[in-house]
Design an enzyme around this catalytic site. Structure first.
Site, PDB file in Angstrom:
ATOM      1  N   ASP A   8      28.481  25.952 -16.977  1.00 19.91           N
ATOM      2  CA  ASP A   8      28.768  24.344 -16.239  1.00 19.91           C
ATOM      3  C   ASP A   8      27.630  23.232 -17.136  1.00 19.91           C
ATOM      4  O   ASP A   8      26.531  23.667 -17.146  1.00 19.91           O
ATOM      5  CB  ASP A   8      28.505  24.184 -14.880  1.00 19.91           C
ATOM      6  CG  ASP A   8      29.583  25.653 -14.131  1.00 19.91           C
ATOM      7  OD1 ASP A   8      30.406  25.545 -15.259  1.00 19.91           O
ATOM      8  OD2 ASP A   8      29.420  25.774 -13.456  1.00 19.91           O
ATOM      9  N   ASP A 129      41.287  23.916  -6.626  1.00 18.82           N
ATOM     10  CA  ASP A 129      40.305  24.097  -5.809  1.00 18.82           C
ATOM     11  C   ASP A 129      40.178  23.797  -4.329  1.00 18.82           C
ATOM     12  O   ASP A 129      40.362  22.754  -3.943  1.00 18.82           O
ATOM     13  CB  ASP A 129      38.889  22.745  -6.634  1.00 18.82           C
ATOM     14  CG  ASP A 129      38.781  22.840  -7.825  1.00 18.82           C
ATOM     15  OD1 ASP A 129      38.588  23.772  -8.515  1.00 18.82           O
ATOM     16  OD2 ASP A 129      38.404  21.869  -9.013  1.00 18.82           O
TER      17      ASP A 129
END
Length: 236
Positions: A8, A129
Protein backbone atom coordinates in the site's frame (compact mmCIF):
# COMPACT_ATOMS: atom_id res chain seq x y z
CA UNK A 1 -5.69 -20.57 -2.23
CA UNK A 2 -3.62 -17.61 -3.38
CA UNK A 3 -1.87 -15.27 -0.93
CA UNK A 4 -1.35 -11.61 -1.80
CA UNK A 5 1.05 -9.52 0.32
CA UNK A 6 -0.14 -5.92 0.26
CA UNK A 7 2.04 -3.07 -0.94
CA UNK A 8 0.00 0.00 0.00
CA UNK A 9 1.54 3.29 -1.14
CA UNK A 10 0.92 6.67 0.49
CA UNK A 11 3.06 9.73 -0.27
CA UNK A 12 5.68 7.51 -1.88
CA UNK A 13 6.04 5.19 1.11
CA UNK A 14 4.86 1.66 1.76
CA UNK A 15 2.40 1.97 4.65
CA UNK A 16 -0.32 0.21 6.56
CA UNK A 17 -3.46 1.96 7.79
CA UNK A 18 -6.16 1.06 10.31
CA UNK A 19 -9.65 1.15 8.82
CA UNK A 20 -8.49 3.19 5.87
CA UNK A 21 -7.64 6.23 8.01
CA UNK A 22 -4.52 7.87 6.58
CA UNK A 23 -3.79 9.48 9.97
CA UNK A 24 -3.05 5.99 11.34
CA UNK A 25 -0.33 5.29 8.75
CA UNK A 26 2.70 3.27 9.83
CA UNK A 27 5.57 3.60 7.34
CA UNK A 28 7.50 0.48 6.28
CA UNK A 29 10.02 1.85 3.78
CA UNK A 30 9.92 1.91 0.00
CA UNK A 31 7.32 0.06 -2.08
CA UNK A 32 9.97 -1.59 -4.26
CA UNK A 33 12.00 -2.85 -1.30
CA UNK A 34 8.90 -4.41 0.23
CA UNK A 35 7.81 -5.94 -3.07
CA UNK A 36 11.24 -7.54 -3.42
CA UNK A 37 11.13 -8.74 0.18
CA UNK A 38 7.82 -10.57 -0.24
CA UNK A 39 8.93 -12.09 -3.54
CA UNK A 40 12.16 -13.30 -1.93
CA UNK A 41 10.05 -14.93 0.80
CA UNK A 42 7.97 -16.84 -1.73
CA UNK A 43 5.22 -14.52 -2.95
CA UNK A 44 3.97 -15.13 -6.49
CA UNK A 45 1.31 -12.40 -6.20
CA UNK A 46 1.29 -8.78 -5.02
CA UNK A 47 -1.66 -6.57 -4.10
CA UNK A 48 -0.63 -2.97 -4.83
CA UNK A 49 -2.81 -0.05 -3.75
CA UNK A 50 -2.35 3.62 -4.56
CA UNK A 51 -3.74 5.09 -1.34
CA UNK A 52 -3.17 8.64 -2.51
CA UNK A 53 -5.30 7.80 -5.51
CA UNK A 54 -8.07 6.49 -3.29
CA UNK A 55 -8.16 9.83 -1.50
CA UNK A 56 -7.14 12.29 -4.23
CA UNK A 57 -5.64 12.27 -7.73
CA UNK A 58 -5.09 8.91 -9.37
CA UNK A 59 -1.70 9.79 -10.87
CA UNK A 60 0.11 10.01 -7.53
CA UNK A 61 2.60 7.17 -7.02
CA UNK A 62 2.07 5.91 -10.58
CA UNK A 63 5.79 5.70 -11.36
CA UNK A 64 6.48 3.64 -8.24
CA UNK A 65 3.70 1.23 -9.14
CA UNK A 66 4.99 0.92 -12.69
CA UNK A 67 8.43 0.11 -11.28
CA UNK A 68 6.98 -2.74 -9.23
CA UNK A 69 5.17 -4.08 -12.29
CA UNK A 70 8.14 -3.77 -14.64
CA UNK A 71 10.88 -5.02 -12.30
CA UNK A 72 9.14 -8.07 -10.88
CA UNK A 73 7.89 -11.17 -12.63
CA UNK A 74 4.95 -11.94 -10.34
CA UNK A 75 1.20 -11.43 -10.69
CA UNK A 76 0.43 -7.82 -9.73
CA UNK A 77 -3.08 -6.53 -9.12
CA UNK A 78 -3.52 -2.78 -8.70
CA UNK A 79 -6.26 -0.69 -7.12
CA UNK A 80 -6.79 2.76 -5.71
CA UNK A 81 -7.89 5.85 -7.56
CA UNK A 82 -8.85 4.26 -10.86
CA UNK A 83 -11.58 6.75 -11.71
CA UNK A 84 -11.83 6.66 -15.52
CA UNK A 85 -11.59 4.33 -18.49
CA UNK A 86 -8.34 6.10 -19.34
CA UNK A 87 -6.90 5.22 -15.91
CA UNK A 88 -8.04 1.61 -16.23
CA UNK A 89 -6.72 1.12 -19.75
CA UNK A 90 -3.45 2.78 -18.80
CA UNK A 91 -2.77 0.23 -16.06
CA UNK A 92 -3.91 -2.74 -18.12
CA UNK A 93 -1.75 -1.68 -21.04
CA UNK A 94 1.39 -1.21 -18.91
CA UNK A 95 1.54 -4.80 -17.71
CA UNK A 96 -0.66 -4.93 -14.62
CA UNK A 97 -2.21 -8.40 -14.49
CA UNK A 98 -5.50 -7.26 -12.98
CA UNK A 99 -7.09 -4.00 -11.88
CA UNK A 100 -9.46 -3.45 -8.98
CA UNK A 101 -12.38 -1.11 -9.62
CA UNK A 102 -14.21 0.11 -6.53
CA UNK A 103 -15.64 3.65 -6.38
CA UNK A 104 -15.52 3.98 -10.18
CA UNK A 105 -17.48 0.74 -10.64
CA UNK A 106 -20.09 1.86 -8.14
CA UNK A 107 -20.49 5.26 -9.77
CA UNK A 108 -20.46 3.88 -13.33
CA UNK A 109 -21.19 0.13 -13.22
CA UNK A 110 -21.20 -0.23 -17.02
CA UNK A 111 -17.41 0.19 -17.04
CA UNK A 112 -17.14 -3.36 -15.72
CA UNK A 113 -18.79 -4.68 -18.88
CA UNK A 114 -16.80 -2.38 -21.15
CA UNK A 115 -13.42 -3.34 -19.72
CA UNK A 116 -14.23 -7.04 -19.37
CA UNK A 117 -15.12 -7.20 -23.06
CA UNK A 118 -12.03 -5.22 -24.02
CA UNK A 119 -9.40 -6.94 -21.86
CA UNK A 120 -11.03 -10.15 -20.63
CA UNK A 121 -12.97 -10.62 -17.41
CA UNK A 122 -10.01 -12.30 -15.70
CA UNK A 123 -8.23 -8.92 -15.65
CA UNK A 124 -11.15 -7.01 -14.14
CA UNK A 125 -11.79 -7.31 -10.40
CA UNK A 126 -14.58 -5.41 -8.66
CA UNK A 127 -13.87 -4.12 -5.19
CA UNK A 128 -16.52 -4.84 -2.59
CA UNK A 129 -15.39 -2.77 0.38
CA UNK A 130 -18.02 -3.25 3.08
CA UNK A 131 -18.77 -1.37 6.26
CA UNK A 132 -21.70 -2.47 8.40
CA UNK A 133 -23.05 -4.48 5.48
CA UNK A 134 -22.95 -1.64 2.95
CA UNK A 135 -20.47 -0.99 0.19
CA UNK A 136 -18.09 1.83 1.14
CA UNK A 137 -16.72 4.18 -1.55
CA UNK A 138 -14.62 7.34 -1.92
CA UNK A 139 -11.81 6.19 0.35
CA UNK A 140 -14.40 4.35 2.47
CA UNK A 141 -16.00 7.66 3.47
CA UNK A 142 -19.45 7.08 1.89
CA UNK A 143 -21.88 4.16 2.04
CA UNK A 144 -23.68 3.18 -1.16
CA UNK A 145 -26.00 0.23 -0.52
CA UNK A 146 -26.04 -3.46 0.36
CA UNK A 147 -22.72 -5.14 -0.41
CA UNK A 148 -24.31 -8.40 -1.58
CA UNK A 149 -26.54 -6.59 -4.08
CA UNK A 150 -23.50 -4.79 -5.47
CA UNK A 151 -21.42 -7.98 -5.62
CA UNK A 152 -24.11 -9.73 -7.63
CA UNK A 153 -24.42 -6.72 -9.93
CA UNK A 154 -20.67 -6.69 -10.57
CA UNK A 155 -20.79 -10.40 -11.38
CA UNK A 156 -23.69 -9.89 -13.80
CA UNK A 157 -21.78 -7.09 -15.54
CA UNK A 158 -18.83 -9.37 -16.22
CA UNK A 159 -16.32 -8.89 -13.41
CA UNK A 160 -14.01 -11.90 -13.34
CA UNK A 161 -13.46 -11.77 -9.59
CA UNK A 162 -14.24 -9.80 -6.45
CA UNK A 163 -12.04 -8.31 -3.77
CA UNK A 164 -14.01 -8.29 -0.52
CA UNK A 165 -12.59 -5.98 2.14
CA UNK A 166 -14.23 -5.88 5.55
CA UNK A 167 -13.58 -2.28 6.51
CA UNK A 168 -14.92 -2.87 10.02
CA UNK A 169 -11.95 -5.09 10.91
CA UNK A 170 -9.34 -3.90 8.39
CA UNK A 171 -5.96 -3.10 9.92
CA UNK A 172 -6.96 -4.07 13.46
CA UNK A 173 -5.13 -7.42 13.52
CA UNK A 174 -8.06 -8.93 15.42
CA UNK A 175 -8.99 -11.72 13.02
CA UNK A 176 -11.53 -12.12 10.25
CA UNK A 177 -15.31 -11.94 10.53
CA UNK A 178 -16.48 -15.20 8.97
CA UNK A 179 -20.20 -14.43 8.60
CA UNK A 180 -20.11 -11.77 5.83
CA UNK A 181 -17.46 -13.73 3.94
CA UNK A 182 -19.67 -16.82 3.94
CA UNK A 183 -22.68 -14.72 2.92
CA UNK A 184 -20.79 -13.30 -0.05
CA UNK A 185 -19.36 -16.65 -1.16
CA UNK A 186 -22.88 -18.11 -1.10
CA UNK A 187 -24.22 -15.23 -3.20
CA UNK A 188 -21.79 -15.27 -6.15
CA UNK A 189 -20.07 -17.83 -8.35
CA UNK A 190 -16.94 -15.89 -9.36
CA UNK A 191 -13.72 -16.07 -7.31
CA UNK A 192 -13.55 -13.95 -4.15
CA UNK A 193 -10.33 -12.70 -2.58
CA UNK A 194 -10.69 -11.57 1.04
CA UNK A 195 -8.93 -8.68 2.76
CA UNK A 196 -9.38 -7.14 6.17
CA UNK A 197 -8.54 -8.81 9.45
CA UNK A 198 -6.41 -11.68 8.13
CA UNK A 199 -4.10 -12.01 11.11
CA UNK A 200 -3.10 -15.63 11.76
CA UNK A 201 -2.54 -18.86 9.87
CA UNK A 202 -5.86 -19.99 11.35
CA UNK A 203 -7.57 -17.11 9.53
CA UNK A 204 -5.95 -18.21 6.27
CA UNK A 205 -7.04 -21.81 6.84
CA UNK A 206 -10.59 -20.71 7.66
CA UNK A 207 -10.84 -18.70 4.44
CA UNK A 208 -9.52 -21.62 2.42
CA UNK A 209 -12.10 -23.93 3.99
CA UNK A 210 -14.89 -21.44 3.27
CA UNK A 211 -13.96 -21.45 -0.41
CA UNK A 212 -12.25 -18.08 -0.84
CA UNK A 213 -9.88 -18.06 -3.80
CA UNK A 214 -7.33 -15.87 -2.06
CA UNK A 215 -6.51 -13.51 0.78
CA UNK A 216 -4.62 -10.26 1.17
CA UNK A 217 -2.13 -9.88 4.01
CA UNK A 218 -1.49 -6.37 5.28
CA UNK A 219 -0.97 -5.08 8.80
CA UNK A 220 -0.45 -8.48 10.42
CA UNK A 221 2.24 -9.37 7.88
CA UNK A 222 4.12 -6.10 8.29
CA UNK A 223 3.95 -6.17 12.09
CA UNK A 224 5.11 -9.77 12.28
CA UNK A 225 1.90 -11.27 13.64
CA UNK A 226 2.05 -13.72 10.74
CA UNK A 227 4.90 -14.59 8.41
CA UNK A 228 4.47 -15.06 4.69
CA UNK A 229 5.79 -18.61 5.05
CA UNK A 230 3.07 -19.42 7.60
CA UNK A 231 0.38 -17.95 5.37
CA UNK A 232 1.57 -19.79 2.27
CA UNK A 233 1.68 -23.09 4.15
CA UNK A 234 -1.84 -22.55 5.53
CA UNK A 235 -3.16 -21.76 2.05
CA UNK A 236 -1.99 -25.02 0.47
Amino acid sequence: MEVFPAVDILSGNCVQLVGGDRLTATVYGSPMDNARRWISEGASNLHVVNLDGAFTASTTNAEMIREVVEKTDVFVQVGGGIRSLEDARGWLNCGVARIILSTFATREPAVIRTLSKEFGSERIMAGVDARRGEIAVSGWQELAGDFIVWAQKFEELGAGSLLYTNVDVEGQQAGIDIEPVQKLLDAVDIPVIVAGGVTTSQDVTALKQLGASGCVLGSALYSGRITLKEALEAAV
